[in-house]
Design a protein around this motif. Structure first.
Motif, mmCIF file in Angstrom:
data_model
loop_
_atom_site.group_PDB
_atom_site.id
_atom_site.type_symbol
_atom_site.label_atom_id
_atom_site.label_comp_id
_atom_site.label_asym_id
_atom_site.label_seq_id
_atom_site.Cartn_x
_atom_site.Cartn_y
_atom_site.Cartn_z
ATOM 1 N N SER A 170 13.301 2.489 18.775
ATOM 2 C CA SER A 170 13.035 1.365 19.673
ATOM 3 C C SER A 170 14.332 1.143 20.434
ATOM 4 C CB SER A 170 12.683 0.123 18.846
ATOM 5 O OG SER A 170 12.742 -1.025 19.658
ATOM 6 N N PHE A 171 14.239 0.929 21.717
ATOM 7 C CA PHE A 171 15.484 0.665 22.446
ATOM 8 C C PHE A 171 15.284 -0.461 23.446
ATOM 9 C CE2 PHE A 171 15.315 2.320 26.843
ATOM 10 C CZ PHE A 171 14.068 2.914 26.842
ATOM 11 N N PHE A 172 16.403 -0.989 23.864
ATOM 12 C CA PHE A 172 16.376 -2.053 24.861
ATOM 13 C C PHE A 172 17.233 -1.618 26.041
ATOM 14 C CE2 PHE A 172 18.205 -5.821 26.858
ATOM 15 C CZ PHE A 172 17.070 -6.575 27.106
ATOM 16 N N GLY A 173 16.675 -1.700 27.224
ATOM 17 C CA GLY A 173 17.433 -1.350 28.421
ATOM 18 C C GLY A 173 16.728 -1.897 29.638
ATOM 19 N N SER A 174 17.474 -2.242 30.611
ATOM 20 C CA SER A 174 16.939 -2.796 31.854
ATOM 21 C C SER A 174 15.997 -3.973 31.597
ATOM 22 C CB SER A 174 16.179 -1.713 32.637
ATOM 23 O OG SER A 174 16.993 -0.606 32.852
ATOM 24 N N GLY A 175 16.359 -4.767 30.628
ATOM 25 C CA GLY A 175 15.573 -5.977 30.376
ATOM 26 C C GLY A 175 14.261 -5.732 29.663
ATOM 27 N N LYS A 176 14.079 -4.518 29.136
ATOM 28 C CA LYS A 176 12.798 -4.217 28.491
ATOM 29 C C LYS A 176 13.006 -3.548 27.130
ATOM 30 C CE LYS A 176 10.946 -1.707 31.837
ATOM 31 N NZ LYS A 176 11.618 -1.989 33.116
ATOM 32 N N ASP A 217 19.126 13.403 21.512
ATOM 33 C CA ASP A 217 20.396 13.754 20.841
ATOM 34 C C ASP A 217 21.396 12.620 21.024
ATOM 35 O OD1 ASP A 217 21.523 13.978 23.414
ATOM 36 O OD2 ASP A 217 20.847 16.051 23.560
ATOM 37 N N VAL A 218 22.505 12.766 20.350
ATOM 38 C CA VAL A 218 23.584 11.786 20.502
ATOM 39 C C VAL A 218 24.868 12.578 20.749
ATOM 40 C CG1 VAL A 218 24.859 9.883 19.443
ATOM 41 C CG2 VAL A 218 22.453 10.213 18.872
ATOM 42 N N ARG A 219 25.409 12.461 21.920
ATOM 43 C CA ARG A 219 26.659 13.188 22.227
ATOM 44 C C ARG A 219 27.747 12.192 22.603
ATOM 45 N NH1 ARG A 219 24.231 17.959 25.998
ATOM 46 N NH2 ARG A 219 22.958 18.940 24.376
ATOM 47 N N ASP A 220 28.882 12.353 21.990
ATOM 48 C CA ASP A 220 30.016 11.457 22.239
ATOM 49 C C ASP A 220 29.612 9.996 22.062
ATOM 50 O OD1 ASP A 220 31.492 13.713 22.867
ATOM 51 O OD2 ASP A 220 30.835 13.627 24.971
ATOM 52 N N GLY A 221 28.768 9.776 21.086
ATOM 53 C CA GLY A 221 28.357 8.400 20.794
ATOM 54 C C GLY A 221 27.384 7.832 21.805
ATOM 55 N N VAL A 222 26.816 8.693 22.644
ATOM 56 C CA VAL A 222 25.858 8.199 23.641
ATOM 57 C C VAL A 222 24.481 8.798 23.349
ATOM 58 C CG1 VAL A 222 25.255 8.091 26.095
ATOM 59 C CG2 VAL A 222 27.653 7.970 25.373
ATOM 60 N N PRO A 223 23.509 7.951 22.989
ATOM 61 C CA PRO A 223 22.176 8.484 22.708
ATOM 62 C C PRO A 223 21.459 8.889 24.006
ATOM 63 C CG PRO A 223 22.439 6.224 21.891
ATOM 64 C CD PRO A 223 23.579 6.512 22.781
ATOM 65 N N ARG A 224 20.690 9.985 23.900
ATOM 66 C CA ARG A 224 19.863 10.406 25.036
ATOM 67 C C ARG A 224 18.418 10.300 24.574
ATOM 68 N NH1 ARG A 224 18.079 15.552 27.250
ATOM 69 N NH2 ARG A 224 18.942 16.546 25.383
ATOM 70 N N LEU A 225 17.625 9.614 25.371
ATOM 71 C CA LEU A 225 16.249 9.317 24.966
ATOM 72 C C LEU A 225 15.261 9.895 25.960
ATOM 73 C CD1 LEU A 225 16.549 5.457 24.251
ATOM 74 C CD2 LEU A 225 16.974 7.318 22.657
ATOM 75 N N ARG A 226 14.062 10.193 25.424
ATOM 76 C CA ARG A 226 12.951 10.492 26.338
ATOM 77 C C ARG A 226 11.976 9.318 26.235
ATOM 78 N NH1 ARG A 226 11.157 15.350 24.663
ATOM 79 N NH2 ARG A 226 9.563 14.480 23.313
ATOM 80 N N TYR A 227 11.747 8.665 27.309
ATOM 81 C CA TYR A 227 10.857 7.516 27.306
ATOM 82 C C TYR A 227 9.845 7.652 28.429
ATOM 83 C CZ TYR A 227 13.250 5.321 31.312
ATOM 84 O OH TYR A 227 13.730 5.037 32.552
ATOM 85 N N SER A 228 9.057 6.611 28.639
ATOM 86 C CA SER A 228 7.950 6.725 29.610
ATOM 87 C C SER A 228 8.450 7.030 31.019
ATOM 88 C CB SER A 228 7.138 5.419 29.623
ATOM 89 O OG SER A 228 7.983 4.361 30.018
ATOM 90 N N GLY A 229 9.674 6.657 31.293
ATOM 91 C CA GLY A 229 10.191 6.883 32.646
ATOM 92 C C GLY A 229 10.982 8.179 32.765
ATOM 93 N N GLU A 288 13.980 10.777 31.089
ATOM 94 C CA GLU A 288 15.077 10.830 30.123
ATOM 95 C C GLU A 288 16.197 9.909 30.585
ATOM 96 O OE1 GLU A 288 14.506 15.439 28.667
ATOM 97 O OE2 GLU A 288 16.494 14.742 29.284
ATOM 98 N N VAL A 289 16.911 9.394 29.595
ATOM 99 C CA VAL A 289 17.980 8.467 29.957
ATOM 100 C C VAL A 289 19.099 8.565 28.924
ATOM 101 C CG1 VAL A 289 16.924 6.537 28.697
ATOM 102 C CG2 VAL A 289 18.488 6.057 30.575
ATOM 103 N N ARG A 290 20.314 8.462 29.397
ATOM 104 C CA ARG A 290 21.463 8.361 28.482
ATOM 105 C C ARG A 290 21.910 6.903 28.472
ATOM 106 N NH1 ARG A 290 24.941 12.331 27.006
ATOM 107 N NH2 ARG A 290 26.754 11.160 27.727
ATOM 108 N N LEU A 291 21.939 6.329 27.268
ATOM 109 C CA LEU A 291 22.258 4.897 27.169
ATOM 110 C C LEU A 291 23.748 4.731 26.858
ATOM 111 C CD1 LEU A 291 19.171 3.547 25.215
ATOM 112 C CD2 LEU A 291 19.721 3.141 27.589
ATOM 113 N N GLU A 292 24.521 4.747 27.890
ATOM 114 C CA GLU A 292 25.974 4.698 27.671
ATOM 115 C C GLU A 292 26.413 3.314 27.209
ATOM 116 O OE1 GLU A 292 28.194 6.326 30.829
ATOM 117 O OE2 GLU A 292 27.038 8.179 30.887
ATOM 118 N N LYS A 293 25.793 2.274 27.745
ATOM 119 C CA LYS A 293 26.232 0.923 27.388
ATOM 120 C C LYS A 293 25.371 0.297 26.293
ATOM 121 C CE LYS A 293 28.255 -0.306 31.817
ATOM 122 N NZ LYS A 293 28.114 -1.166 32.997
#
Lengths: 298, 525
Positions: free
Chosen positions: A73-79, A87-99, A101-106
């Motif tokens: 479960s993740f939270f981003g862009s108010g949702k 995967d998680v590279r350099d402490g940054v998770p990369r996700l595949r979601y409905s929109g 792929e996204v890397r959640l740096e923050k």
């Protein structure tokens, strides 16, 4: 907070005592109040507020690479949304979601792995302006409001009791607290775990197989039925706050049962308002009444 | 409840106080003692039914004197009539072995009939301190009474032109903030019953002192009543003492025996009844069955567990509020005294167990313990163990448990609170070890299934053969049996009847045995 009535201050202090704890997750506090009305709302609001303050300075852990390809479960862009952790590279998770792929740096710390038996949700949940505004107002979280909301929702407050009762309390407490209903943002479904700071479930709520894999920050049991419920026992390793109506006959049953089953019970070392009784104890074994709610007729 | 109500409630609690007034009333105390003595002597040495009836009526008059707010002229007349009847009874030469005690009663009755009631002026003094709530227009002070005394108290207040609310404990529980509350006796006395001895009743009613909806609580104590104490009013003994200020200390004299203060009162209309059971065994009556007009029988008991919120009365669903008492009318109330029956049941039950299963209850208990332990030792996994344990739990186990329950061994009976810890002890599990919960739960569920099965058998039996209802009407005693070949138990109950309407708190509501399945209207009387 100093202007709060003494009974609300007491409920708040009791909740905080449990939240801060002493490392023992089986700490319990039982409070008998002259009237149950408003006490649940006051305790829950105070708890969420304290959790928000704690989480604002303490980010959650970032998932590790070993969680790759699991649902999160993740939270981003108010949702809020469920996704697959690639995967998680350099402490940054990369996700595949409905929109895509996204890397959640923050927002890496608000990516929470879902328990294996937790069915990923196709729905998304956008935080309304009202809720975001409440979170900005209460502790002046400003731009961080959504993220802190997500951090608190990762380990929410679980209330075993009436959803309508809590909502009514929070509405009435408007004026005592700032925007209590929007701030607590309670959900009446346990399946909304990770997306709300407060979840409310009735004592008869169906047990989910993933309950052992999630951790509420605090379980608030309202009344005897909630205390004796199977649901409460699912969260054995979380602090529990029991709220009792001093005038209800069932409170005596619970009190007697606790006194016979708990090894050591002591008074709560807090300034107590008149009309309120409170004790603390550690629930190290099952009490007999825990097993008497599957009755048969005779 | 509105926020302002809650806030005022806590606000008045901040300055609340308890004022205890002890009422000197030697004549009443003398009557209390004489009545207690008479009850005791009639139980020990026997008494005629006429005397029992007379004692019952005197007890009712005594109760009225102590619980209603005033003694009206008619009450005094009735005291004199009672004294006269006792005198005639003595002169007839019957029950001469307790003649001295009866003379004491006569003396007290005459004295009470000619004495002014000391409570009325004290109550008037207290009530006159309070006025009328400007906002609501209602009186600022409430007198707490039992429901059956409410009208008498209202009448008296009207007569003396005083303004006070008259409320039952249940109504007080829901009341908004008041300035004063008057308790006629210690709080526990409102809650004493077969299900709650005085210690439990003090905790049950302790909220009237610990968290009353009033700034001042006035406790009126009569000679001979139990003393008023703060500590027992606490819900948790470990919590800090109730911070109440007692304005006046209660009398230090020891209380009289509480025989005449008990909740029950035998009906004057009942004449075929063994009166000795009423008073002396009042603490052992542990269930009440109420026959409703539609022939449903609602059982009330002190068993813990889920309590139905609704029952059917006259074809309508009646919902019981969480805190109020339920009025089931009209109907016949049956008093189920299992403990009194237990003595005779023990021998019969063991004999029956021996005959059917080849072992007494205690032998079987030991063997069951061993079987459980062996199963635990043999099991390779928890799943296997649960399966094995499930096989061990059968009707036989339950039948034995039921008997043990009657014998008060509290070993395995599924319905008893002690059953679970007992199972845990049998399995030798560490009480602090929560990890075996599923195992214990599985075993518990199996026990309950066995119990449900036999319960159904019992009910079917009751439906098939309704002679128990007729026997009940005629003899006040009935034996129920259930047997489907695979397991059985026998339950003998002794039931007494009373044709009065009772208020029964929901907390005492046990399980409703829905005899609505009777078809068509079998068992109609």
């Amino acid at each position: 907070m100093s202007r709060l009535p003494p009974w609300i201050r007491f409920l708040r202090s009791s909740s905080l005592t449990l939240l801060k704890g002493d490392g023992n997750l089986r700490n319990r506090i039982a409070i008998a109040v002259p009237a149950i009305e408003l006490s649940v709302g006051a305790a829950v609001f105070a708890t969420v507020r304290e959790l928000a303050v704690q989480r604002s300075v303490l980010p959650l852990g970032i998932p590790s690479g070993t969680d790759a390809l699991s649902h999160v479960s993740f939270f981003g862009s108010g949702k809020y949304e469920d996704a697959v952790l690639l995967d998680v590279r350099d402490g940054v998770p990369r996700l595949r979601y409905s929109g895509g792929e996204v890397r959640l740096e923050k927002y890496g710390d608000v990516v929470r792995p879902l328990p294996s038996s937790f069915e990923p949700r196709t729905s998304r949940r956008a935080l309304s302006d009202e809720i975001t505004a409440a979170w900005r107002t209460v502790e002046r979280f400003e731009a961080n409001a959504g993220r802190i909301h997500a951090r608190v929702s990762a380990t929410p407050v679980l209330v075993i009791g009436s959803f309508d009762g809590l909502q009514a309390d929070l509405e009435v407490l408007q004026g005592v607290f700032p925007l209590p209903k929007s701030f607590c943002d309670a959900s009446s479904s346990v399946d909304a775990w990770f997306r709300h700071p407060v979840l409310v479930a009735g004592p008869q709520t169906e047990i989910r197989s993933w309950f052992p894999d999630v951790s509420p920050s605090l379980v608030v049991a309202v009344g005897a039925a909630a205390w004796n419920s199977k649901l409460r026992r699912q969260f054995w390793n979380a602090p529990h706050l029991l709220l009792l109506d001093r005038r209800s006959p069932t409170s005596l049953e619970i009190a007697s049962d606790l006194e016979s089953s708990v090894q050591e019970m002591s008074s709560l070392d807090l300034e107590r308002p008149k009309g309120v009784e409170a004790v603390r104890f550690c629930e190290t074994s099952f009490s007999s009444s825990d097993f008497d709610n599957e009755d048969f007729e005779l | 409840m509105r926020r302002s109500h809650i806030e005022s409630l806590y606000r008045i609690l901040e300055s609340s106080s308890v004022e205890v007034t002890s009422i000197e009333w030697p004549e009443l105390r003398s009557l209390t003692r004489s009545l207690n003595r008479a009850y005791r002597q009639s139980r020990e040495a026997g008494a005629t039914s006429d005397l029992e009836s007379l004692l019952t009526r005197t007890r009712a008059a005594h109760r009225l004197l102590t619980r209603a707010a005033s003694a009206q002229a008619s009450d005094r007349d009735s005291l004199e009539v009672l004294a006269l009847e006792f005198q005639l009874h003595l002169e007839s030469g019957r029950d001469s072995h307790i003649g001295q005690t009866l003379e004491g009663i006569i003396h007290s009755l005459v004295a009470l009939a000619n004495e002014p009631h000391p409570v009325a002026p004290l109550l008037e003094g207290i009530i006159s301190r309070y006025g009328t709530d400007v906002a609501t227009g209602g009186a600022e002070v409430a007198v707490v009474v039992d429901r059956q005394d409410a009208q008498l108290t209202v009448d008296w207040l009207n007569e003396v032109e005083l303004s006070a609310q008259v409320v039952t404990p249940s109504e007080l529980r829901r009341s908004g903030p008041l300035e004063g509350v008057i308790l006629l006796g210690p709080p526990g006395r409102y809650f004493v019953s077969q299900w709650a001895d005085f210690a439990a009743a003090e905790r049950l009613g302790g909220w009237m002192i610990a968290s009353p909806p009033a700034r001042s609580v006035h406790v009126m104590l009569w000679d001979g009543q139990r003393e008023f104490r703060l500590k027992p009013c606490q819900l948790f003994s470990a919590s800090l003492p109730i911070p109440a200020t007692i304005v006046e200390a209660p009398q230090a004299e020891p209380p009289d025996e509480p025989i005449v203060w008990t909740w029950f009162e035998p009906s004057p209309s009942r004449t075929t009844f063994d009166t000795s059971a009423w008073s002396s065994d009042s603490q052992t009556v542990d269930a009440i069955a109420v026959r409703l007009t539609n022939d449903d029988v609602a059982f009330f008991s002190n068993d813990v567990g889920a309590q139905p919120r609704r029952v059917e009365v006259d074809g309508d669903e009646v919902e019981f509020e969480t805190t109020s008492s339920a009025s089931l009318t009209p109907g016949t109330i049956l008093i189920f005294n299992s403990q009194r029956a237990a003595e005779s049941l023990r021998a019969d039950a063991n004999q029956e167990m021996e005959r059917r299963f080849g072992g007494s209850a205690s032998t079987m208990t030991r063997s069951y313990q061993q079987e459980l332990k062996d199963a635990v030792a043999r099991a390779e996994s928890q799943a296997t163990l649960i399966h094995e344990l499930g096989k061990l739990v059968n009707d036989r186990t339950y039948a034995r448990g039921l008997i043990n329950r009657v014998q008060d061994e509290e070993f395995i009976a599924p319905q008893r609170p002690g059953a679970y810890p007992a199972l845990r002890d049998v399995l030798g599990l560490d009480p602090d070890d929560g990890s075996r919960y599923e195992l214990l739960r599985a075993l518990r569920v199996e026990h309950q299934r066995a119990g449900q099965r036999l319960s159904r058998i019992q009910r079917d039996s009751m439906i098939r053969d309704t002679s128990w209802q007729i026997a009940l009407q005629e003899a006040g005693c009935v034996t129920l049996e259930a047997d489907d070949g695979s397991g059985s138990f026998e339950l003998r109950i002794v039931i007494e009847r009373e044709n009065e309407i009772r208020q029964v708190g929901r907390s005492r509501l046990g399980r409703l045995i829905a005899l609505r399945e009777l078809s068509p209207r079998q068992g109609q009387q």
